[in-house]
Write a protein that holds these residues in place. Structure first.
Motif: not given
Length: 416
Positions: A185-202, A204-213
């Protein structure tokens, strides 16, 4: 890329804040703001494998897209008063806080100016209680969040692995959080939600870190979409992300204090909000336990209006459209030592939906469409060459067969 042009993010943002009347549970004010989110103080590290930056946010009120103004008055929960009562509960000065609130006519509910609730105001109770509780004497839902950043970020650039592009390595100098009770639960995973890595597949999971949450979440593929002519994949967070531990045991670390677990769809963020009894959920308790919807009059959760969605271009990983929809709930309970003749004591929630949306503008969409079209052509060149080669080969074989046919007939005639 993370940084475009003058360090501005690709997609323009908009923030909408809905205020409910504290007794009628009806929308009486909708405040809309244009949000600017540049990346600043950009510094590349470790031979270009990581990049450091801050992301200050600035909000500009949009009267034409709002219902009401920042000068409107709303009746809602007195969050500073509830916070002080929560911090004083069971401590030696609890009775003093009760007397102080009564003598100054400070209650659990109050009337406030919308602009003050959003950006901050000097609270009389917080000012009076300074000797007993160390807290800022100002309060606002977005206090000190206009024109400021939410921390120092270090991102991976994707130079070593394209799938690490835009992934957060550190936030405020830390690679993990310390608010929750488990490592996962303490792990910082993913991007800040502004962009993601190229060549995304259907798949995979997209991880986002949200300071608000105060945590990381993930989203899964739902459907194909098209945004201003640019193809995209829609990703949405499944209900398991905010499910309680009986449904998703990985969420046990979000039970704070340890063992104090809420129902599905709720997240107690008081541990990262200076003890303010804030509980986050989706608007109208969408995907939460049905009892929360039934307990509050006027709740009508639906997928189209209350679900968080992320539309990304799968080739570039660029954000095309997004909607972060959350609800800020204030937990109230009965405080035995507080006797205020005009206070309503309930075990319930009071809430403020916050909708944050982004949509790629037409100019940027045209640029991205050209990039995607060009990339598709480049990607398909090998297949085009192979196809042309096969076609030429077939034509050559047919031509050779036709050339050899008269000679075969002549030989057959000579032998006979």
């Amino acid at each position: 890329p993370i940084f475009l042009g003058k360090n501005q993010t690709w997609v323009p943002c908009r923030l909408k804040k809905f205020f409910f009347n504290g007794t009628e549970f009806s929308h009486i004010c909708v405040s809309s703001f244009r949000e600017y989110r540049p990346k600043e103080e950009v510094k590349f590290l470790d031979n270009g494998t990581r990049v450091e930056a801050v992301n200050p946010k600035t909000y500009v009120f949009e009267p034409n897209m709002s219902r009401g103004s920042e000068d409107d008055i709303v009746r809602t929960v007195n969050i500073p008063a509830v916070t002080v009562m929560e911090k004083a509960k069971g401590r030696w000065f609890e009775g003093f806080v009760s007397a102080l609130m009564k003598s100054n006519n400070i209650g659990v509910f109050g009337t406030f100016r919308v602009g003050d609730l959003l950006w901050g105001y000097e609270d009389p109770l917080l000012k009076l209680i300074q000797k007993f509780i160390t807290m800022d004497d100002h309060f606002g839902l977005f206090y000190k969040k206009n024109g400021t950043d939410d921390g120092d970020y270090i991102f991976f650039t994707g130079k070593q692995n394209y799938q690490d592009f835009a992934r957060i390595d550190e936030w405020n100098g830390q690679s993990t959080l310390n608010w929750w009770s488990t490592e996962g639960c303490n792990r910082i995973n993913g991007t800040d939600g502004a962009s993601f890595h190229p060549v995304i597949t259907k798949t995979e999971k997209l991880y986002i870190f949200s300071p608000d949450l105060c945590r990381s979440i993930y989203a899964q593929y739902e459907s194909d979409v098209s945004v201003r002519g640019v193809p995209g994949f829609r990703f949405v967070p499944p209900s398991e992300v905010f499910a309680n531990l009986t449904i998703n045991p990985d969420n046990a670390g979000f039970c704070v204090p340890a063992g104090n677990c809420l129902g599905s769809g709720l997240l107690n963020v008081s541990v990262c909000k200076e003890g303010v009894p804030i509980i986050m959920s989706s608007p109208h308790f969408y995907q939460a336990d049905d009892r929360f919807v039934q307990d509050v009059f006027g709740m009508n959760p639906n997928k189209e209006e209350h679900e968080t969605v992320i539309d990304v271009n799968p080739l570039t990983g660029m954000l095309l459209r997004g909607a972060k929809r959350v609800q800020v709930n204030v937990y109230l309970r009965k405080y035995e030592s507080v006797f205020l003749h005009f206070c309503l004591f309930l075990s319930s929630k009071r809430f403020h939906p916050v909708f944050q949306s982004v949509l790629i503008d037409e100019e940027s969409a045209k640029k991205l469409y050209a990039v995607v079209t060009e990339a598709n052509v480049i990607v398909n060149i090998p297949f085009i060459v192979i196809s042309v080669g096969i076609l030429l080969g077939v034509i050559f074989i047919v031509f050779m067969c036709r050339q050899q046919t008269p000679a075969v007939r002549l030989t057959h005639h000579f032998l006979h």
